[in-house]
Design a protein around this motif. Structure first.
Motif, mmCIF file in Angstrom:
data_model
loop_
_atom_site.group_PDB
_atom_site.id
_atom_site.type_symbol
_atom_site.label_atom_id
_atom_site.label_comp_id
_atom_site.label_asym_id
_atom_site.label_seq_id
_atom_site.Cartn_x
_atom_site.Cartn_y
_atom_site.Cartn_z
ATOM 1 N N GLY A 117 0.704 -1.271 -0.066
ATOM 2 C CA GLY A 117 0.004 -0.077 0.002
ATOM 3 C C GLY A 117 0.810 1.402 -0.022
ATOM 4 O O GLY A 117 1.697 1.344 -0.669
ATOM 5 N N PHE A 153 10.498 -5.894 3.801
ATOM 6 C CA PHE A 153 10.474 -7.388 3.915
ATOM 7 C C PHE A 153 11.937 -7.769 3.932
ATOM 8 O O PHE A 153 12.130 -8.905 3.935
ATOM 9 N N GLY A 154 12.888 -6.975 3.401
ATOM 10 C CA GLY A 154 14.013 -7.398 3.418
ATOM 11 C C GLY A 154 14.251 -7.914 1.819
ATOM 12 O O GLY A 154 14.853 -9.183 1.665
ATOM 13 N N GLY A 155 14.059 -7.065 1.155
ATOM 14 C CA GLY A 155 14.056 -7.088 -0.506
ATOM 15 C C GLY A 155 13.250 -8.216 -0.978
ATOM 16 O O GLY A 155 12.334 -8.760 -0.431
ATOM 17 N N GLY A 158 6.586 -1.811 7.598
ATOM 18 C CA GLY A 158 8.201 -2.033 7.595
ATOM 19 C C GLY A 158 8.593 -2.934 6.365
ATOM 20 O O GLY A 158 7.685 -3.901 5.769
ATOM 21 N N THR A 187 11.247 0.037 -6.754
ATOM 22 C CA THR A 187 11.986 -0.803 -6.034
ATOM 23 C C THR A 187 10.979 -1.726 -5.403
ATOM 24 O O THR A 187 11.186 -3.013 -5.577
ATOM 25 N N MET A 188 9.933 -1.345 -4.681
ATOM 26 C CA MET A 188 9.089 -2.256 -4.111
ATOM 27 C C MET A 188 8.279 -3.186 -5.320
ATOM 28 O O MET A 188 8.059 -4.437 -5.142
ATOM 29 N N LYS A 204 6.059 15.366 -9.867
ATOM 30 C CA LYS A 204 5.768 13.898 -10.388
ATOM 31 C C LYS A 204 4.576 13.805 -11.216
ATOM 32 O O LYS A 204 3.600 14.673 -11.059
ATOM 33 N N HIS A 247 2.905 3.413 -5.057
ATOM 34 C CA HIS A 247 2.752 4.491 -5.963
ATOM 35 C C HIS A 247 3.539 4.213 -7.278
ATOM 36 O O HIS A 247 4.474 3.402 -7.179
ATOM 37 N N ARG A 271 7.444 5.101 6.344
ATOM 38 C CA ARG A 271 8.112 6.208 6.265
ATOM 39 C C ARG A 271 7.237 7.360 6.612
ATOM 40 O O ARG A 271 7.904 8.369 7.118
ATOM 41 N N ALA A 303 7.361 4.047 -6.899
ATOM 42 C CA ALA A 303 7.928 3.190 -5.931
ATOM 43 C C ALA A 303 8.309 1.893 -6.643
ATOM 44 O O ALA A 303 7.925 0.626 -6.161
ATOM 45 N N SER A 353 0.354 -4.018 3.676
ATOM 46 C CA SER A 353 1.904 -3.452 4.144
ATOM 47 C C SER A 353 2.028 -2.178 3.666
ATOM 48 O O SER A 353 1.935 -1.596 2.716
ATOM 49 N N GLN A 396 12.448 12.231 -0.742
ATOM 50 C CA GLN A 396 13.641 11.571 -0.961
ATOM 51 C C GLN A 396 14.265 11.909 -2.002
ATOM 52 O O GLN A 396 15.603 11.396 -2.109
HETATM 53 N N1 LIG Z 1 7.525 7.122 -4.294
HETATM 54 C C1 LIG Z 1 6.852 7.883 -4.170
HETATM 55 O O1 LIG Z 1 6.732 9.019 -4.925
HETATM 56 C C2 LIG Z 1 5.621 7.697 -3.297
HETATM 57 C C3 LIG Z 1 4.473 8.560 -3.170
HETATM 58 C C4 LIG Z 1 3.578 8.268 -2.100
HETATM 59 C C5 LIG Z 1 3.591 7.366 -1.480
HETATM 60 N N2 LIG Z 1 4.571 6.338 -1.592
HETATM 61 C C6 LIG Z 1 4.286 5.094 -0.685
HETATM 62 O O2 LIG Z 1 5.583 5.084 -0.025
HETATM 63 C C7 LIG Z 1 5.993 3.902 0.181
HETATM 64 C C8 LIG Z 1 7.423 3.954 -0.197
HETATM 65 O O3 LIG Z 1 7.685 4.196 -1.304
HETATM 66 P P1 LIG Z 1 9.083 4.359 -2.076
HETATM 67 O O4 LIG Z 1 9.234 5.162 -3.250
HETATM 68 O O5 LIG Z 1 9.990 4.841 -0.783
HETATM 69 O O6 LIG Z 1 9.464 2.560 -2.148
HETATM 70 P P2 LIG Z 1 10.521 1.923 -2.915
HETATM 71 O O7 LIG Z 1 11.825 2.900 -3.164
HETATM 72 O O8 LIG Z 1 9.907 1.390 -4.190
HETATM 73 O O9 LIG Z 1 10.833 1.110 -1.797
HETATM 74 C C9 LIG Z 1 12.078 0.936 -1.168
HETATM 75 C C10 LIG Z 1 11.960 -0.287 -0.255
HETATM 76 O O10 LIG Z 1 10.951 0.181 0.873
HETATM 77 C C11 LIG Z 1 10.154 -0.845 1.322
HETATM 78 N N3 LIG Z 1 8.918 -0.608 0.914
HETATM 79 C C12 LIG Z 1 8.410 0.028 -0.243
HETATM 80 N N4 LIG Z 1 6.978 0.059 -0.131
HETATM 81 C C13 LIG Z 1 6.474 -0.820 1.067
HETATM 82 C C14 LIG Z 1 5.424 -1.315 1.520
HETATM 83 N N5 LIG Z 1 4.194 -1.014 0.974
HETATM 84 N N6 LIG Z 1 5.471 -2.173 2.595
HETATM 85 C C15 LIG Z 1 6.567 -2.894 2.999
HETATM 86 N N7 LIG Z 1 7.858 -2.361 2.523
HETATM 87 C C16 LIG Z 1 7.991 -1.362 1.446
HETATM 88 C C17 LIG Z 1 10.874 -1.963 0.673
HETATM 89 O O11 LIG Z 1 11.875 -2.510 1.711
HETATM 90 P P3 LIG Z 1 12.390 -4.282 1.443
HETATM 91 O O12 LIG Z 1 13.451 -4.302 0.492
HETATM 92 O O13 LIG Z 1 12.933 -4.337 3.144
HETATM 93 O O14 LIG Z 1 11.314 -4.902 1.533
HETATM 94 C C18 LIG Z 1 11.282 -1.426 -0.626
HETATM 95 O O15 LIG Z 1 12.563 -2.301 -1.091
HETATM 96 C C19 LIG Z 1 5.121 2.859 -0.520
HETATM 97 O O16 LIG Z 1 4.243 2.236 0.225
HETATM 98 C C20 LIG Z 1 4.713 3.862 -1.659
HETATM 99 O O17 LIG Z 1 3.356 3.346 -2.218
HETATM 100 C C21 LIG Z 1 5.506 6.420 -2.563
#
Ligand SMILES: NC(=O)c1ccc[n+]([C@@H]2O[C@H](COP(=O)([O-])OP(=O)(O)OC[C@H]3O[C@@H](n4cnc5c(N)ncnc54)[C@H](OP(=O)(O)O)[C@@H]3O)[C@@H](O)[C@H]2O)c1
Length: 305
Positions: free
Chosen positions: A18, A60-62, A58, A88-89, A206, A83, A44, A86, A40, A148
């Motif tokens: 999520g 999962f560890g990749g 939190g 990597t996830m 974005k 998103h 952040r 996102a 999940s 970020q």
């Molecule tokens: N990027 C954006 O612009 C943005 C904007 C709004 C909301 N979000 C939300 O913010 C969260 C983090 O985004 P991000 O861009 O930082 O992700 P990301 O760079 O794709 O992911 C980095 C790491 O964060 C952990 N992670 C990300 N989303 C997760 C989830 N839903 N549940 C558990 N672990 C998660 C995972 O860690 P592990 O490898 O340890 O599992 C993943 O490898 C996501 O839920 C995303 O939907 C992101």
């Protein structure tokens, strides 16, 4: 040869990755329908809006950590509603679902590129390019690209930028910058007020899509403020997957015209080839289509037992 006991079919939850408004809406709809849904969150945001159903927080560890989790929790279906940026996830979800044999659905809202004003925006492939272009276009930028990637905007340190964030920045920002802590949904009248009050002359965003944060675009259009858009990254499953064909839609569009071929349609379903040739990832761009996919898959599983 001794007979092996049959491997029991997974009977655990639907795991929903999520962190978006759509993920919360999907969790609510599935919970209402009596589905065991486990959302999940990355963890952040300190006080996240809490989805219906069960929640875990939190990483999962990749990909391997997620694969182990899917198996240990006997996850029946995996829904990636993170998103669009996102990636990597999302990549981990593709790899882990394939390795664990768990069906994967990607729910991604359409981008904003089908809006009539999108053709006049300045599309760039990344945040550094956005910073360089914003520096040329204005003196008082509004940065709405998230916490970020702020380091990529260091080139704007010489001017009074306004930065809107959900959480406080994790590093010191230039002295002239103003930080506004806020979260959507935003209203047009408030966005107009903000742009006028701070004398904003360029907006950086974005291509998040959806209505939650789109009022800034309407406000910029009304005031004739140029908009710099960081295009969506390519989706790890191989496509944006929201145009019903498994095609790329707006993904990876870097043209300066903003014309990307996305249909901006809602409710469509497509399939994306898995990266390793395993079961394709189904992609939908609307919550109701995701609800139908989950309910249908669960009903199919029950019928097969
Ligand atoms: N990027 C954006 O612009 C943005 C904007 C709004 C909301 N979000 C939300 O913010 C969260 C983090 O985004 P991000 O861009 O930082 O992700 P990301 O760079 O794709 O992911 C980095 C790491 O964060 C952990 N992670 C990300 N989303 C997760 C989830 N839903 N549940 C558990 N672990 C998660 C995972 O860690 P592990 O490898 O340890 O599992 C993943 O490898 C996501 O839920 C995303 O939907 C992101």
């Amino acid at each position: 040869m001794t007979a092996q006991p049959p491997v029991p079919a997974p009977d655990g939850p639907v795991l929903l990755l999520g962190g978006t408004a759509e993920a919360r809406a999907l969790a609510a709809a599935l919970h209402d329908a009596g589905v065991d849904v486990l959302t999940s969150l990355a963890g952040r945001v300190r006080a996240p809006a809490r989805p219906a159903g069960r929640v875990r927080i939190g990483g999962f560890g990749g990909a391997e950590g997620l694969r182990r989790y899917l198996v240990a929790e006997r996850v029946r279906l995996l829904v990636d509603a993170t998103h669009p940026y996102a990636v990597t996830m999302s990549g981990n979800a593709v790899a882990a679902a394939a390795a664990a044999g768990v069906p994967l659905l990607r729910l991604a809202r359409p981008g904003w590129d089908a809006r009539p004003d999108a053709a006049g925006w300045h599309w760039v492939p990344g945040h550094r390019e956005a910073a360089a272009l914003a520096a040329r276009l204005g003196r008082r930028p509004l940065l709405t690209t998230g916490r970020q990637t702020l380091a990529d905007y260091a080139g704007l340190a010489d001017r009074p930028a306004v930065v809107r964030l959900v959480e406080p920045p994790d590093r010191p920002l230039p002295a002239d910058w103003t930080v506004l802590l806020d979260r959507g949904p935003y209203r047009l009248e408030d966005e107009l007020l903000l742009l006028r009050r701070h004398g904003i002359d360029v907006l950086v965003t974005k291509d998040s899509g959806g209505r939650y944060t789109s009022a800034k675009l309407d406000a910029a259009a009304a005031l004739g403020i140029p908009v710099v858009v960081v295009a969506r990254p390519a989706h790890p499953a191989g496509a944006g997957g929201t145009d019903g064909t498994g095609g790329t839609g707006s993904t990876g569009s870097t043209g300066s015209t903003g014309s990307t071929g996305s249909t901006g349609s809602t409710g469509s379903t497509g399939s994306i080839d898995g990266t390793d040739g395993t079961e394709p990832v189904t992609a939908v761009d609307a919550v109701d289509a995701a609800v139908r996919w989950v309910i249908d898959r669960l009903a199919g599983d029950r019928a097969a037992r």
